[in-house]
Design an enzyme around this catalytic site. Structure first.
Site: not given
Ligand code: AMP
Length: 292
Positions: A37, A151, A180, A190
Site C-alpha cells: 500500500h 496495485g 511489492v 493483508s
Molecule cells: P486492499 O487493501 O487489499 O484492497 O488493496 C488496496 C490496494 O493495494 C489495491 O490497489 C491493491 O492492488 C494494492 N495492493 C495490495 N497488495 C499489494 C502489493 N503487494 N503490491 C502492490 N500493491 C498492492
C-alpha cells in the site's frame, strides 16, 4: 493529515483542493496497510500534489462465505503508518452507512462487467467485481480525484477499473503499480496474516509459478498450454496448496488465449487456497517482437 469521515466532508474538502489548483490523487484501500500500500502512496505523490488514501472495508465485494467478519483492521496503526510517510494529505474513512445510506440491499444501481469477469477471479467470486466497481465509483464521487492508483497484484481489478474510467468517460487516470513482494517472492497481502508457518513457507509457490510463466513467455514460448502446465506443476509442489485456477489471458479482454502474437500483452495468473486463505499472483508480459 486530515481524517474525513463523511461523504459530504470529503466532497467539500476535495472541491476546496481542486479550487486551489491541486492535482488530486486517490489510493483506495481496505486498510491493514503494508509496504504494498505504501508503494501506492509513493506512486500517488509522483502522480500529483494532493494524496488521499481511502480506508473502507467494502461489504458488497465479499460473498457470504468469505472473510468479511474476520477481515483484519487497525485504523490507528494505519493512520500512524500513513502519517509517518509524510506523503498523505487526507484519509477518507467512512462508515458503511455513509457509502450505503439505505443499506446495500436497497441500492438499485450497480456497476457490472459480465464481459471482463468471465474468467480469472471473476469466475470464482460471483458479485465480487460488482461490489468493487460500484464502491470505487462511489469513492471517485466522494474524493473527486484526477488520478487513482491501484496495485497490479489485483490485476483483474486494475484492468476493470481502467475500463470503468474509459467507458464511462470519468476522465480519471488509472495508474497501476507493480507488486511489492517479501524477500522470498510472496506478494504482500493483508491475507498473508491468516497463514500458519507451514502454509507461509509453501506460499512461495505462487510467485515461483508466475515467475516461471514470465520466463517462458519472454523467451519464445508462443502457446498457453505449456505455460499453464508449468504453473500447475509448480503449485503442485506445495502439499498444502489447492489450485483454484492457472490461466493465461490477454490483458485487454481478460479472456484466455491459446497462443500469443508479437506485441500482445499477456497475463499469466494463479489463485491458490491454503486451507481457507485465498492468495493470488500474476505476471504481465508484453510478448517480444523478435521472439515470435
Ligand atoms: P486492499 O487493501 O487489499 O484492497 O488493496 C488496496 C490496494 O493495494 C489495491 O490497489 C491493491 O492492488 C494494492 N495492493 C495490495 N497488495 C499489494 C502489493 N503487494 N503490491 C502492490 N500493491 C498492492
Amino acid at each position: 493529515m486530515q481524517v474525513l469521515r463523511t461523504t459530504a466532508q470529503m466532497q467539500a474538502y476535495a472541491d476546496e483542493q481542486r479550487r486551489k489548483g491541486h492535482r488530486l490523487v486517490l489510493v483506495p484501500t481496505m486498510g491493514t496497510l503494508h509496504a504494498g500500500h505504501l508503494a501506492l502512496v509513493n506512486r500517488a505523490r509522483r502522480e500529483g500534489d494532493h494524496v488521499t488514501v481511502s480506508i473502507f472495508v467494502n461489504p458488497t465485494q465479499f460473498s457470504p462465505d468469505e472473510d468479511l467478519a474476520s477481515y483484519p483492521c487497525d485504523f490507528e496503526a494505519d493512520c500512524d503508518a500513513l502519517g509517518s510517510t509524510g506523503k498523505v494529505d487526507a484519509v477518507f474513512a467512512p462508515e458503511v452507512d455513509e457509502l450505503y445510506p439505505d443499506g446495500a440491499e436497497a441500492q438499485a444501481i450497480w456497476i457490472t462487467s459480465p464481459e471482463l469477469t468471465k474468467y480469472l477471479c471473476g469466475q470464482y467470486r460471483p458479485g465480487h467485481f460488482r461490489g468493487v466497481l460500484t464502491v470505487v465509483l462511489k469513492l471517485f464521487a466522494c474524493c473527486k480525484p484526477h488520478v487513482a492508483v491501484f496495485g497490479l497484484k489485483d490485476a483483474q481489478q486494475f484492468y476493470l477499473l481502467r475500463r470503468l474510467s474509459h467507458d464511462l468517460a470519468l476522465g480519471i487516470h488509472i495508474a497501476g503499480e507493480p507488486t511489492v513482494r517479501e524477500a522470498d517472492g510472496l506478494a504482500l497481502s493483508s491475507r498473508n496474516a491468516y497463514l500458519n508457518s507451514a502454509e507461509r513457507a509453501q506460499a512461495v509457490v505462487l510467485s515461483r509459478a508466475v515467475a516461471q510463466a514470465r520466463e517462458l513467455m519472454e523467451h519464445g514460448q508462443q502457446q498457453s498450454a505449456p505455460v499453464v502446465a508449468k504453473m500447475t506443476s509448480i503449485i503442485a509442489q506445495a502439499p498444502l496448496a489447492t489450485l483454484q485456477y492457472a490461466e493465461v489471458v490477454r490483458t485487454d479482454t481478460l479472456v484466455p488465449v491459446k497462443a500469443f502474437s508479437p506485441g500482445d500483452e499477456i497475463m499469466a495468473a494463479v489463485a491458490v487456497y491454503f486451507d481457507r486463505t485465498r492468495l493470488i499472483d500474476n505476471a504481465i508480459v508484453k510478448i517480444p517482437l523478435s521472439q515470435c
